[in-house]
Structures are given as C-alpha cells and as structure tokens.
Motif scaffolding. Structure first.
Motif, mmCIF file in Angstrom:
data_model
loop_
_atom_site.group_PDB
_atom_site.id
_atom_site.type_symbol
_atom_site.label_atom_id
_atom_site.label_comp_id
_atom_site.label_asym_id
_atom_site.label_seq_id
_atom_site.Cartn_x
_atom_site.Cartn_y
_atom_site.Cartn_z
ATOM 1 N N VAL A 1 0.845 -1.207 0.000
ATOM 2 C CA VAL A 1 0.000 0.000 0.000
ATOM 3 C C VAL A 1 0.874 1.250 0.000
ATOM 4 C CG1 VAL A 1 -1.638 1.357 1.380
ATOM 5 C CG2 VAL A 1 -2.003 -1.095 1.062
ATOM 6 N N VAL A 2 1.894 1.257 0.839
ATOM 7 C CA VAL A 2 2.794 2.419 0.924
ATOM 8 C C VAL A 2 3.536 2.613 -0.398
ATOM 9 C CG1 VAL A 2 4.880 3.297 2.057
ATOM 10 C CG2 VAL A 2 3.052 2.268 3.436
ATOM 11 N N GLU A 3 4.115 1.556 -0.911
ATOM 12 C CA GLU A 3 4.928 1.647 -2.130
ATOM 13 C C GLU A 3 4.098 2.030 -3.354
ATOM 14 O OE1 GLU A 3 8.192 -1.134 -4.365
ATOM 15 O OE2 GLU A 3 6.358 -2.108 -3.675
ATOM 16 N N GLU A 4 2.954 1.390 -3.520
ATOM 17 C CA GLU A 4 2.155 1.591 -4.727
ATOM 18 C C GLU A 4 1.331 2.874 -4.716
ATOM 19 O OE1 GLU A 4 2.119 -0.382 -7.503
ATOM 20 O OE2 GLU A 4 3.761 -1.475 -6.564
ATOM 21 N N ASN A 5 0.958 3.348 -3.528
ATOM 22 C CA ASN A 5 -0.001 4.446 -3.470
ATOM 23 C C ASN A 5 0.497 5.714 -2.778
ATOM 24 O OD1 ASN A 5 -2.437 2.931 -4.555
ATOM 25 N ND2 ASN A 5 -1.790 1.628 -2.868
ATOM 26 N N LEU A 6 1.532 5.586 -1.995
ATOM 27 C CA LEU A 6 1.958 6.745 -1.207
ATOM 28 C C LEU A 6 3.355 7.221 -1.576
ATOM 29 C CD1 LEU A 6 0.505 5.486 2.169
ATOM 30 C CD2 LEU A 6 -0.458 7.239 0.667
ATOM 31 N N TRP A 7 3.820 6.811 -2.716
ATOM 32 C CA TRP A 7 5.172 7.176 -3.133
ATOM 33 C C TRP A 7 5.333 8.674 -3.336
ATOM 34 C CZ3 TRP A 7 5.414 9.357 -7.966
ATOM 35 C CH2 TRP A 7 4.352 9.102 -8.829
ATOM 36 N N THR A 8 4.232 9.385 -3.562
ATOM 37 C CA THR A 8 4.343 10.848 -3.704
ATOM 38 C C THR A 8 4.369 11.541 -2.342
ATOM 39 O OG1 THR A 8 1.934 11.111 -3.898
ATOM 40 C CG2 THR A 8 3.207 10.880 -5.949
ATOM 41 N N ARG A 9 3.920 10.851 -1.315
ATOM 42 C CA ARG A 9 3.886 11.447 0.025
ATOM 43 C C ARG A 9 5.084 11.064 0.877
ATOM 44 N NH1 ARG A 9 -1.929 11.183 2.825
ATOM 45 N NH2 ARG A 9 -0.876 12.700 4.144
ATOM 46 N N LEU A 10 5.642 9.898 0.602
ATOM 47 C CA LEU A 10 6.746 9.395 1.418
ATOM 48 C C LEU A 10 7.927 9.031 0.524
ATOM 49 C CD1 LEU A 10 4.730 6.931 3.683
ATOM 50 C CD2 LEU A 10 5.745 9.095 4.409
ATOM 51 N N PRO A 11 9.116 9.475 0.879
ATOM 52 C CA PRO A 11 10.280 9.070 0.087
ATOM 53 C C PRO A 11 10.549 7.574 0.275
ATOM 54 C CG PRO A 11 10.952 10.383 1.988
ATOM 55 C CD PRO A 11 9.461 10.374 1.976
ATOM 56 N N ASP A 12 11.109 6.943 -0.728
ATOM 57 C CA ASP A 12 11.287 5.492 -0.696
ATOM 58 C C ASP A 12 12.150 5.004 0.463
ATOM 59 O OD1 ASP A 12 13.661 6.476 -1.762
ATOM 60 O OD2 ASP A 12 13.734 5.039 -3.413
ATOM 61 N N TYR A 13 13.065 5.818 0.945
ATOM 62 C CA TYR A 13 13.899 5.367 2.062
ATOM 63 C C TYR A 13 13.102 5.262 3.370
ATOM 64 C CZ TYR A 13 14.323 10.331 3.333
ATOM 65 O OH TYR A 13 14.059 11.631 3.687
ATOM 66 N N LEU A 14 11.873 5.785 3.403
ATOM 67 C CA LEU A 14 11.031 5.694 4.602
ATOM 68 C C LEU A 14 9.986 4.578 4.519
ATOM 69 C CD1 LEU A 14 10.301 9.424 5.537
ATOM 70 C CD2 LEU A 14 11.831 7.808 6.673
ATOM 71 N N TRP A 15 9.822 3.963 3.382
ATOM 72 C CA TRP A 15 8.755 2.982 3.217
ATOM 73 C C TRP A 15 8.846 1.843 4.226
ATOM 74 C CZ3 TRP A 15 9.071 2.379 -2.824
ATOM 75 C CH2 TRP A 15 8.664 3.571 -3.428
ATOM 76 N N HIS A 16 10.020 1.294 4.397
ATOM 77 C CA HIS A 16 10.190 0.175 5.328
ATOM 78 C C HIS A 16 9.883 0.608 6.762
ATOM 79 C CE1 HIS A 16 11.953 -3.224 7.429
ATOM 80 N NE2 HIS A 16 12.784 -2.402 8.027
ATOM 81 N N LYS A 17 10.474 1.711 7.177
ATOM 82 C CA LYS A 17 10.262 2.173 8.557
ATOM 83 C C LYS A 17 8.807 2.551 8.805
ATOM 84 C CE LYS A 17 14.921 3.622 9.580
ATOM 85 N NZ LYS A 17 15.835 4.640 9.995
ATOM 86 N N CYS A 18 8.184 3.194 7.824
ATOM 87 C CA CYS A 18 6.773 3.553 7.973
ATOM 88 C C CYS A 18 5.898 2.307 8.055
ATOM 89 C CB CYS A 18 6.323 4.448 6.822
ATOM 90 S SG CYS A 18 6.952 6.135 6.953
ATOM 91 N N THR A 19 6.221 1.318 7.238
ATOM 92 C CA THR A 19 5.454 0.071 7.274
ATOM 93 C C THR A 19 5.556 -0.567 8.654
ATOM 94 O OG1 THR A 19 5.762 -0.307 4.908
ATOM 95 C CG2 THR A 19 5.229 -2.232 6.260
ATOM 96 N N LEU A 20 6.749 -0.638 9.188
ATOM 97 C CA LEU A 20 6.917 -1.201 10.539
ATOM 98 C C LEU A 20 6.149 -0.375 11.570
ATOM 99 C CD1 LEU A 20 10.689 -2.218 10.511
ATOM 100 C CD2 LEU A 20 8.676 -3.689 10.226
#
Length: 149
Positions: free
Chosen positions: A82-101
C-alpha cells in the motif's frame, strides 16, 4: 556453480525458510521449533516424491508447498505494498520500510487486517481490493494526522 538438486537436503529448505520468514517479517522467524518442524516436513515431502519417481523440479515444488504453507502473504507485505504503490508521492522510498513497521504497531491497522482475515495464506480476490482501499484510506488519515502531505 550449478547446484546439484539431487543433493537437496534439509539445510537448503531450512535456509530458504529462514530467509523467507525474515524477508517478509513473519513472526515465526524466531521460532526454532517451527522452523525445524517445517524443514523436516518439506524434506520428507521431497524425498517421498523422489522415491515415487517424480522429477526433481516436481519434488521440489511439492516440498516448497509444504515449507511455505500459510506463509505466502504477510501483514508486512500488504502494508508495504500500500505504501509503495499508493503513497510514493507522500513518502520518500527510504522511509517505506520504517513507515510500514510503524503502521504495523497501530491497532487500527491490525483491525482492518483482522477483518479481512490476513493470516498468511493467499488472499481472496473478492476482498483483496477493498482491503487495500480501506488500508490506503486509513494510512492516509494517519499521515494527515502527522501533518505529512
């Protein structure tokens, strides 16, 4: 170096399972008993299939089904998607893992995942899309609350 699949032993299945559990953030990653039991069952299936005369790829496929039963889709995978496919404009990719956790620490995220019975098996086609949309809405609200546009 080409692997001799005829020599495929318990160590192959054990290592594969540990890596799968780690990479998908499944809770069984720290359960040594679970890992050993699942490894043994997969290896037993592999040897049984070979004794019955099945080719190595067939025996390996059947063993992998035993090894990964109920471990196909993790909650981490779903939220990360969900984060990677839909929120890439709101969150930089280096935060995806940490945000998911982080999102996986929130009870409201687990409430959605529980409602759609996310338990490690393949997801139902009928409920997959609505679940993703509900998670996207919830995660967007959470980010709005954090002031992240």
């Amino acid at each position: 170096m080409k692997q001799n699949k005829e020599q495929m032993g318990p160590d192959y299945f054990r290592l594969y399972l540990i890596c799968h559990l780690r990479d998908h953030w499944l809770p069984q990653y720290t359960d040594k008993r679970f890992i050993e039991e699942r490894t043994e069952a997969a290896y037993d299936k592999f040897t049984e299939m070979r004794k019955e005369g099945h080719d190595v790829p067939v025996a390996q496929e059947m063993a992998m089904r035993v090894l990964l039963e109920g471990l196909y889709v993790s909650r981490y995978d779903i939220v990360y998607n969900v984060v990677e496919e839909n929120l890439w404009t709101r969150l930089p990719d280096y935060l995806w893992h940490k945000c998911t956790l982080h999102f996986l620490t929130l009870p409201e995220i687990h409430a959605v995942l529980d409602r759609y019975q996310v338990n490690g098996d393949f997801l139902s086609r009928e409920t997959h899309r609505p679940m993703l949309l509900e998670l996207l809405g919830l995660i967007s609200e959470i980010l709005d609350g954090y002031g992240l546009q």
